[in-house]
Design an enzyme around this catalytic site. Sequence first.
Site, PDB file in Angstrom:
ATOM      1  N   ASP A   1     -19.081 -25.007  17.078  1.00 27.48           N
ATOM      2  CA  ASP A   1     -18.950 -23.557  16.973  1.00 27.48           C
ATOM      3  C   ASP A   1     -20.261 -22.948  17.474  1.00 27.48           C
ATOM      4  OD1 ASP A   1     -17.867 -21.021  16.175  1.00 27.48           O
ATOM      5  OD2 ASP A   1     -19.151 -21.072  14.415  1.00 27.48           O
ATOM      6  N   SER A   2     -20.268 -21.623  17.620  1.00 23.07           N
ATOM      7  CA  SER A   2     -21.501 -20.944  18.027  1.00 23.07           C
ATOM      8  C   SER A   2     -22.562 -21.014  16.929  1.00 23.07           C
ATOM      9  CB  SER A   2     -21.202 -19.480  18.314  1.00 23.07           C
ATOM     10  OG  SER A   2     -20.825 -18.829  17.110  1.00 23.07           O
TER      11      SER A   2
ATOM     12  N   TYR B   1     -21.535 -15.788  20.208  1.00 21.19           N
ATOM     13  CA  TYR B   1     -20.872 -15.939  21.504  1.00 21.19           C
ATOM     14  C   TYR B   1     -19.960 -14.731  21.805  1.00 21.19           C
ATOM     15  CZ  TYR B   1     -21.776 -21.059  21.961  1.00 21.19           C
ATOM     16  OH  TYR B   1     -22.328 -22.311  22.104  1.00 21.19           O
ATOM     17  N   GLY B   2     -19.481 -14.116  20.743  1.00 20.55           N
ATOM     18  CA  GLY B   2     -18.331 -13.214  20.855  1.00 20.55           C
ATOM     19  C   GLY B   2     -18.521 -11.944  21.650  1.00 20.55           C
TER      20      GLY B   2
ATOM     21  N   CYS C   1     -14.053 -22.699  17.086  1.00 16.25           N
ATOM     22  CA  CYS C   1     -14.547 -21.394  17.539  1.00 16.25           C
ATOM     23  C   CYS C   1     -13.396 -20.706  18.262  1.00 16.25           C
ATOM     24  CB  CYS C   1     -15.730 -21.600  18.490  1.00 16.25           C
ATOM     25  SG  CYS C   1     -16.350 -20.063  19.187  1.00 16.25           S
ATOM     26  N   ASN C   2     -12.968 -19.574  17.725  1.00 23.86           N
ATOM     27  CA  ASN C   2     -11.866 -18.831  18.353  1.00 23.86           C
ATOM     28  C   ASN C   2     -12.265 -18.310  19.724  1.00 23.86           C
ATOM     29  OD1 ASN C   2      -9.594 -18.085  16.111  1.00 23.86           O
ATOM     30  ND2 ASN C   2     -11.581 -18.403  15.180  1.00 23.86           N
TER      31      ASN C   2
ATOM     32  N   GLU D   1     -24.472 -14.986   9.931  1.00 25.42           N
ATOM     33  CA  GLU D   1     -25.515 -15.958  10.317  1.00 25.42           C
ATOM     34  C   GLU D   1     -26.829 -15.664   9.590  1.00 25.42           C
ATOM     35  OE1 GLU D   1     -25.635 -18.737  12.341  1.00 25.42           O
ATOM     36  OE2 GLU D   1     -23.483 -18.711  12.730  1.00 25.42           O
TER      37      GLU D   1
ATOM     38  N   CYS E   1     -11.696 -15.527  13.535  1.00 19.73           N
ATOM     39  CA  CYS E   1     -13.053 -16.017  13.834  1.00 19.73           C
ATOM     40  C   CYS E   1     -13.416 -16.943  12.685  1.00 19.73           C
ATOM     41  CB  CYS E   1     -14.037 -14.847  13.905  1.00 19.73           C
ATOM     42  SG  CYS E   1     -15.771 -15.366  13.972  1.00 19.73           S
TER      43      CYS E   1
ATOM     44  N   HIS F   1     -16.100 -17.676  11.376  1.00 15.22           N
ATOM     45  CA  HIS F   1     -17.109 -17.175  10.433  1.00 15.22           C
ATOM     46  C   HIS F   1     -16.450 -16.360   9.298  1.00 15.22           C
ATOM     47  CE1 HIS F   1     -20.023 -18.131  13.614  1.00 15.22           C
ATOM     48  NE2 HIS F   1     -21.005 -17.856  12.774  1.00 15.22           N
TER      49      HIS F   1
HETATM   50  N1  DGL Z   1     -17.058 -18.467  14.990  1.00 16.03           N
HETATM   51  C1  DGL Z   1     -16.760 -18.117  16.325  1.00 16.03           C
HETATM   52  C2  DGL Z   1     -15.345 -17.690  16.537  1.00 16.03           C
HETATM   53  O1  DGL Z   1     -14.491 -18.176  15.841  1.00 16.03           O
HETATM   54  C3  DGL Z   1     -17.814 -17.442  17.151  1.00 16.03           C
HETATM   55  C4  DGL Z   1     -18.333 -16.147  16.768  1.00 16.03           C
HETATM   56  C5  DGL Z   1     -19.458 -15.668  17.634  1.00 16.03           C
HETATM   57  O2  DGL Z   1     -20.364 -16.438  17.920  1.00 16.03           O
HETATM   58  O3  DGL Z   1     -19.442 -14.503  18.022  1.00 16.03           O
HETATM   59  O4  DGL Z   1     -15.053 -16.920  17.413  1.00 16.03           O
END
Ligand code: DGL
Length: 272
Positions: free
Chosen positions: A10-11, A42-43, A73-74, A154, A187, A189
């Site tokens: 994941d990110s 990442y999003g 990670c979605n 985070e 997501c 998170h």
């Molecule tokens: N947990 C990740 C997801 O499911 C990434 C979220 C991110 O880094 O913005 O998309």
Amino acid sequence: MDNRPIGFFDSGLGGLTCIPSLMNALPNERIVYFGDTARTPYGSKAVGTIRNFAFEITDFLAAEDVKMIVIACNTVSATCLAELRARHPDLPLIGIISPAAHAVAASCTEKNRIGVIGTKVTIQSGAYRAKILKLAPGLNIFEAPCPIFVPLIEEGIIENEIMDLSIRRYLDDFTEANGIDTLVLGCTHYPLIKENISRLYPGLSIVDPSTEVIKSIEGSLAGYGLFADGAEAGHVFYASDLSENFVNMIERIFKGSGFTVAFKNFDLESMV
Ligand code: DGL
């Protein structure tokens, strides 16, 4: 039988939310996790950047001799799952959006008002809408990006009025205007703020893809004959930045289950 570990990435720490259910369901399995804490979130990044990060990480996990990779990670699952599968044709790669879409299609009817929340990139990709509607074309789906949640999580800002205010900022109007009764946490998170969401919106039924993905992992291990017999021990959690919050979270969730935390940063190979 295959005692090699399952790779997860994941990110950041979001993908860790998938792992307790996996450990309960399949206690013999060993995990190698990579959290890209130095480059999270990442999003809101360009798709090309996300793809390059995902290539680096999956190449690293493949070199760690994992038997399967779970894209926890979605944002990555929504943007480059097909390219990752083409890059690693010999490894089963499991995305997180399909299992959630199956759960929604199986449990919802046309009477439901389904909200999907996720990162900007996940929502812009339309991946949830497309996958759910392919399985159940009549469902009502509404989507909302919630870009501030991941940076707050985070930072460990969870049991906190700043988090509650951010949730209300994104979800008050969204749930009210669309009459949302079912909320998909698009997501990995977001399960970490599931309790905040349930407290603020007690009537909402919540779909958590991080628990749904376990069925896919189990099915895939069974299909390829890859179950472990528990002969090897020790999970490894890599992070590209050993942030205090990442380390604390691992110690809290996996206490007593035998693990190592390690640093791995593709940009700073010489750092320790
Ligand atoms: N947990 C990740 C997801 O499911 C990434 C979220 C991110 O880094 O913005 O998309």
